[in-house]
Scaffold this active site. Structure first.
Site, short mmCIF file in Angstrom:
data_model
loop_
_atom_site.label_atom_id
_atom_site.label_comp_id
_atom_site.label_asym_id
_atom_site.label_seq_id
_atom_site.Cartn_x
_atom_site.Cartn_y
_atom_site.Cartn_z
N THR A 13 0.84 -1.19 0.00
CA THR A 13 0.00 0.00 0.00
C THR A 13 0.88 1.25 0.00
OG1 THR A 13 -0.15 0.12 2.43
CG2 THR A 13 -1.80 -1.22 1.27
N GLY A 14 0.38 2.30 -0.64
CA GLY A 14 1.12 3.56 -0.70
C GLY A 14 2.50 3.40 -1.30
N SER A 15 2.55 2.80 -2.48
CA SER A 15 3.85 2.41 -3.04
C SER A 15 4.23 3.12 -4.34
CB SER A 15 3.88 0.90 -3.26
OG SER A 15 2.71 0.44 -3.92
N THR A 16 3.64 4.27 -4.62
CA THR A 16 4.03 5.00 -5.82
C THR A 16 5.19 5.96 -5.55
OG1 THR A 16 2.33 6.68 -5.39
CG2 THR A 16 1.73 4.85 -6.87
N GLY A 18 8.47 7.03 -2.25
CA GLY A 18 9.05 6.81 -0.94
C GLY A 18 9.47 5.39 -0.63
N ILE A 19 9.30 5.00 0.63
CA ILE A 19 9.70 3.68 1.09
C ILE A 19 8.95 2.59 0.33
CG2 ILE A 19 9.60 2.09 3.06
CD1 ILE A 19 10.13 4.54 4.88
N GLY A 20 7.67 2.82 0.07
CA GLY A 20 6.88 1.83 -0.65
C GLY A 20 7.40 1.55 -2.04
N TYR A 154 -0.36 11.77 14.42
CA TYR A 154 0.40 10.83 13.59
C TYR A 154 1.15 9.83 14.46
CZ TYR A 154 4.15 9.23 10.45
OH TYR A 154 5.03 8.47 9.73
#
Length: 264
Positions: A13-16, A18-20, A154
């Site tokens: 998830t959220g992989s477009t 950064g870390i993803g 957060y």
């Protein structure tokens, strides 16, 4: 080292970015089939194409979904094939005065950062247990314990992830499934790059100076005294979701540059 990931299917998830994204690249290099995720189809398609161009022999696809909305989550679940590896990486944050934060600020971060992983794990974990193999990995943050005053909401979500992950791990007892959490420190993602650039402009300094001041004035507990690269974090994730990590379960693994302290 062969991490034995060839043929495994991973959903990040959220992989477009950064870390993803760095993790997606690392898994593709190891021969895994990777399914990317982002909020917009246009962005997902663009990044999938980028990876296909970089790795012509790879198996990579993408599914768009905004984890703030239940209908999009349900639609996503229907499209997922059999998943061997789930990496709950997606996260959002707000930064500001605690007294000025709204209920929506808290609720949205909890929904995306915590409940995305809860809902996906509830859907995928039984399937992993049935086939006696699987990896679920949550991405937390050093903020879970450092708790910056301007990022309390957060930080709360990142602490909650630790409890969820540990609880789910206990459901895997005696199986070939593991559930772990990785806890990155300050990482040079696109957001951090933007922070450095904005601060450098505002203070008429270089990005190098701003980064040095961040660690000498704010993140003083860091032993690394620099931002980790997204690749450094992704390398650890890649090992933890591989068959080689079979003895690690219910753990929180720090990649924090020593910022969180402690002997455990």
């Amino acid at each position: 080292m062969n991490l034995e990931l060839e043929g495994k299917t991973a959903f990040i998830t959220g992989s477009t970015a950064g870390i993803g994204f760095a993790t997606a690249r690392a898994l593709i290099k190891e021969g895994a089939f990777v399914i990317l995720n982002g909020r917009s189809k246009e962005k997902v398609d663009k990044v999938v194409k980028e990876l296909q161009d970089e790795f012509p022999e790879s198996k990579v696809s993408g599914l768009a979904a905004d984890f703030l909305y239940l209908n999009e989550i349900k639609a996503l679940q229907k499209e997922l094939p059999t998943i061997d590896i789930l990496i709950n990486n997606v996260g959002i944050y707000t930064s500001g005065n605690f007294f000025e934060s709204t209920n929506a600020d808290w609720q949205q971060q909890f929904e995306v950062n915590v409940m995305s992983g809860v809902r996906l794990s509830k859907y995928l974990l039984p399937k992993m247990i049935d086939k006696d193999w699987g990896r679920i990995l949550f991405v937390s943050s050093e903020c879970a314990t450092l708790v910056p005053a301007d990022m309390i909401a957060y930080s709360m979500t990142k602490a909650a992830i630790l409890a969820v992950s540990r609880g789910l791990a206990q459901l895997t007892k005696g199986t070939g499934v593991t559930v772990n959490t990785i806890v990155p420190g300050s990482t040079l993602s696109e957001g951090a790059e933007q922070f450095l650039e904005n601060a450098a402009k505002k203070e008429s300094k270089t990005k190098t100076q701003i980064e040095a001041e961040f660690f000498t004035q704010k993140r003083t507990s860091s032993l690394l005294q620099r931002f980790a690269s997204v690749e450094e974090v992704a390398h650890t994730i890649t090992y933890l979701v591989s068959p080689l990590s079979s003895a690690t379960n219910g753990a929180a693994i720090k990649v924090d540059g020593g910022s969180m302290g402690g002997i455990l």
